[in-house]
Design a protein around this motif. Structure first.
Motif, PDB file in Angstrom:
ATOM      1  N   ALA A  61       0.900  -1.060  -0.029  1.00 29.52           N
ATOM      2  CA  ALA A  61      -0.082  -0.014  -0.174  1.00 29.52           C
ATOM      3  C   ALA A  61       0.943   1.202   0.091  1.00 29.52           C
ATOM      4  O   ALA A  61       0.159   2.283  -0.030  1.00 29.52           O
ATOM      5  CB  ALA A  61      -0.878  -0.042   1.250  1.00 29.52           C
ATOM      6  N   ASP A  62       2.228   1.176  -0.305  1.00 29.73           N
ATOM      7  CA  ASP A  62       2.993   2.391  -0.022  1.00 29.73           C
ATOM      8  C   ASP A  62       3.083   2.984   0.961  1.00 29.73           C
ATOM      9  O   ASP A  62       3.650   4.114   1.084  1.00 29.73           O
ATOM     10  CB  ASP A  62       2.757   3.200  -1.338  1.00 29.73           C
ATOM     11  CG  ASP A  62       3.402   2.426  -2.545  1.00 29.73           C
ATOM     12  OD1 ASP A  62       4.315   1.729  -2.601  1.00 29.73           O
ATOM     13  OD2 ASP A  62       2.761   2.978  -3.550  1.00 29.73           O
ATOM     14  N   LEU A  63       2.730   2.363   2.316  1.00 31.99           N
ATOM     15  CA  LEU A  63       2.734   3.011   3.523  1.00 31.99           C
ATOM     16  C   LEU A  63       4.068   3.090   4.225  1.00 31.99           C
ATOM     17  O   LEU A  63       4.436   3.713   5.079  1.00 31.99           O
ATOM     18  CB  LEU A  63       1.623   2.760   4.456  1.00 31.99           C
ATOM     19  CG  LEU A  63       0.100   2.837   3.666  1.00 31.99           C
ATOM     20  CD1 LEU A  63      -0.942   2.195   4.844  1.00 31.99           C
ATOM     21  CD2 LEU A  63      -0.230   4.241   3.769  1.00 31.99           C
ATOM     22  N   VAL A  64       4.853   1.935   3.927  1.00 35.05           N
ATOM     23  CA  VAL A  64       6.170   1.918   4.589  1.00 35.05           C
ATOM     24  C   VAL A  64       7.314   1.574   3.508  1.00 35.05           C
ATOM     25  O   VAL A  64       6.906   1.010   2.230  1.00 35.05           O
ATOM     26  CB  VAL A  64       6.221   0.587   5.590  1.00 35.05           C
ATOM     27  CG1 VAL A  64       5.231   1.030   6.819  1.00 35.05           C
ATOM     28  CG2 VAL A  64       5.837  -0.571   5.060  1.00 35.05           C
ATOM     29  N   TYR A  65       8.347   2.027   3.774  1.00 41.92           N
ATOM     30  CA  TYR A  65       9.728   1.733   2.849  1.00 41.92           C
ATOM     31  C   TYR A  65      10.373   0.571   3.718  1.00 41.92           C
ATOM     32  O   TYR A  65      10.157   0.479   4.995  1.00 41.92           O
ATOM     33  CB  TYR A  65      10.443   2.892   3.089  1.00 41.92           C
ATOM     34  CG  TYR A  65      10.232   3.978   1.995  1.00 41.92           C
ATOM     35  CD1 TYR A  65       9.758   3.918   0.920  1.00 41.92           C
ATOM     36  CD2 TYR A  65      10.028   5.440   2.876  1.00 41.92           C
ATOM     37  CE1 TYR A  65       9.356   5.107   0.179  1.00 41.92           C
ATOM     38  CE2 TYR A  65       9.444   6.567   1.812  1.00 41.92           C
ATOM     39  CZ  TYR A  65       9.494   6.358   0.621  1.00 41.92           C
ATOM     40  OH  TYR A  65       8.926   7.321   0.067  1.00 41.92           O
ATOM     41  N   SER A  66      10.910  -0.170   3.123  1.00 40.96           N
ATOM     42  CA  SER A  66      12.053  -1.306   3.655  1.00 40.96           C
ATOM     43  C   SER A  66      13.446  -1.098   3.039  1.00 40.96           C
ATOM     44  O   SER A  66      13.652  -0.684   1.890  1.00 40.96           O
ATOM     45  CB  SER A  66      11.437  -2.564   3.371  1.00 40.96           C
ATOM     46  OG  SER A  66      11.393  -2.791   2.144  1.00 40.96           O
ATOM     47  N   LEU A  79       5.857   8.837   4.289  1.00 44.39           N
ATOM     48  CA  LEU A  79       5.112  10.015   4.816  1.00 44.39           C
ATOM     49  C   LEU A  79       4.288  10.433   3.711  1.00 44.39           C
ATOM     50  O   LEU A  79       3.018  10.857   3.644  1.00 44.39           O
ATOM     51  CB  LEU A  79       5.816  11.186   5.396  1.00 44.39           C
ATOM     52  CG  LEU A  79       6.418  10.575   6.682  1.00 44.39           C
ATOM     53  CD1 LEU A  79       7.085  11.644   7.601  1.00 44.39           C
ATOM     54  CD2 LEU A  79       5.369  10.222   7.647  1.00 44.39           C
ATOM     55  N   SER A  80       5.086  10.444   2.460  1.00 45.34           N
ATOM     56  CA  SER A  80       4.066  11.244   1.186  1.00 45.34           C
ATOM     57  C   SER A  80       2.747  10.481   1.101  1.00 45.34           C
ATOM     58  O   SER A  80       1.821  10.777   0.566  1.00 45.34           O
ATOM     59  CB  SER A  80       4.928  10.982  -0.260  1.00 45.34           C
ATOM     60  OG  SER A  80       5.556   9.700  -0.266  1.00 45.34           O
ATOM     61  N   GLN A  81       2.687   9.151   1.158  1.00 53.00           N
ATOM     62  CA  GLN A  81       1.737   8.334   1.068  1.00 53.00           C
ATOM     63  C   GLN A  81       0.361   8.768   1.966  1.00 53.00           C
ATOM     64  O   GLN A  81      -0.761   8.804   1.496  1.00 53.00           O
ATOM     65  CB  GLN A  81       1.748   6.829   0.857  1.00 53.00           C
ATOM     66  CG  GLN A  81       0.748   5.994   0.705  1.00 53.00           C
ATOM     67  CD  GLN A  81      -0.099   6.020  -0.584  1.00 53.00           C
ATOM     68  OE1 GLN A  81       0.473   6.635  -1.503  1.00 53.00           O
ATOM     69  NE2 GLN A  81      -1.285   5.699  -0.976  1.00 53.00           N
ATOM     70  N   GLU A  86      -4.427  11.464   3.414  1.00 52.30           N
ATOM     71  CA  GLU A  86      -4.833  12.868   4.132  1.00 52.30           C
ATOM     72  C   GLU A  86      -5.652  13.844   3.076  1.00 52.30           C
ATOM     73  O   GLU A  86      -6.806  14.404   3.531  1.00 52.30           O
ATOM     74  CB  GLU A  86      -3.687  13.497   4.859  1.00 52.30           C
ATOM     75  CG  GLU A  86      -4.491  14.765   5.740  1.00 52.30           C
ATOM     76  CD  GLU A  86      -3.117  15.417   6.405  1.00 52.30           C
ATOM     77  OE1 GLU A  86      -3.628  15.993   7.337  1.00 52.30           O
ATOM     78  OE2 GLU A  86      -2.044  15.488   5.878  1.00 52.30           O
ATOM     79  N   GLN A  87      -4.766  13.929   2.008  1.00 50.54           N
ATOM     80  CA  GLN A  87      -5.638  15.075   1.007  1.00 50.54           C
ATOM     81  C   GLN A  87      -6.884  14.455   0.468  1.00 50.54           C
ATOM     82  O   GLN A  87      -7.987  15.132   0.156  1.00 50.54           O
ATOM     83  CB  GLN A  87      -4.610  15.256  -0.200  1.00 50.54           C
ATOM     84  CG  GLN A  87      -5.094  16.282  -1.251  1.00 50.54           C
ATOM     85  CD  GLN A  87      -5.306  17.639  -0.365  1.00 50.54           C
ATOM     86  OE1 GLN A  87      -4.607  18.161   0.254  1.00 50.54           O
ATOM     87  NE2 GLN A  87      -6.599  17.993  -0.691  1.00 50.54           N
ATOM     88  N   TYR A  88      -7.214  13.186   0.195  1.00 47.35           N
ATOM     89  CA  TYR A  88      -8.047  12.368  -0.038  1.00 47.35           C
ATOM     90  C   TYR A  88      -9.423  12.785   0.804  1.00 47.35           C
ATOM     91  O   TYR A  88     -10.572  13.093   0.143  1.00 47.35           O
ATOM     92  CB  TYR A  88      -8.102  10.995  -0.510  1.00 47.35           C
ATOM     93  CG  TYR A  88      -9.346  10.200  -0.940  1.00 47.35           C
ATOM     94  CD1 TYR A  88      -9.791  10.187  -2.217  1.00 47.35           C
ATOM     95  CD2 TYR A  88     -10.233   9.606   0.085  1.00 47.35           C
ATOM     96  CE1 TYR A  88     -10.959   9.673  -2.425  1.00 47.35           C
ATOM     97  CE2 TYR A  88     -11.264   8.997  -0.431  1.00 47.35           C
ATOM     98  CZ  TYR A  88     -11.863   9.126  -1.810  1.00 47.35           C
ATOM     99  OH  TYR A  88     -12.776   8.696  -1.936  1.00 47.35           O
TER     100      TYR A  88
END
Length: 105
Positions: A61-66, A79-81, A86-88
């Protein structure tokens, strides 16, 4: 540029990933620092296979990087995701004036 359908699919995946209490706990822990899988397992008191399943959902879901360092995988928030999600939701604020029974200030 992604289509509206692709964007909505991506946004939906983000909200689905956030719908699980354990994944929310992971997000809370990662909100203050990057952590390795072993630290997450210890703090959440879950086994690595269960944690890996949930981290996979968050990553898809692109909520975390590894990132891998040696034999350990480290995770941090994308954080960009979160800004996209939030914008949605913020885009619906203009509707509060037209909702029946709402007294908006």
């Amino acid at each position: 540029m992604p289509s509206l359908t692709q964007n909505l699919t991506h946004i939906g995946a983000g909200f689905r990933a956030l719908s699980d209490p354990l994944r929310l706990q992971i997000i809370e822990l990662l909100s203050s620092q990057e952590l390795c899988v072993c630290e997450l397992c210890e703090k959440l008191d879950v086994n690595q296979s269960k944690l890996s399943f949930h981290l996979k959902n968050l990553k898809e879901a692109d909520l975390v990087y590894s990132r891998q360092e040696g034999r350990w995988m480290y995770y941090s928030l994308n954080l960009s995701q979160f800004v996209v999600l939030e914008q949605y939701l913020a885009d619906f604020r203009h509707l509060e004036a037209i909702l029946p029974g709402r007294n908006c200030d």
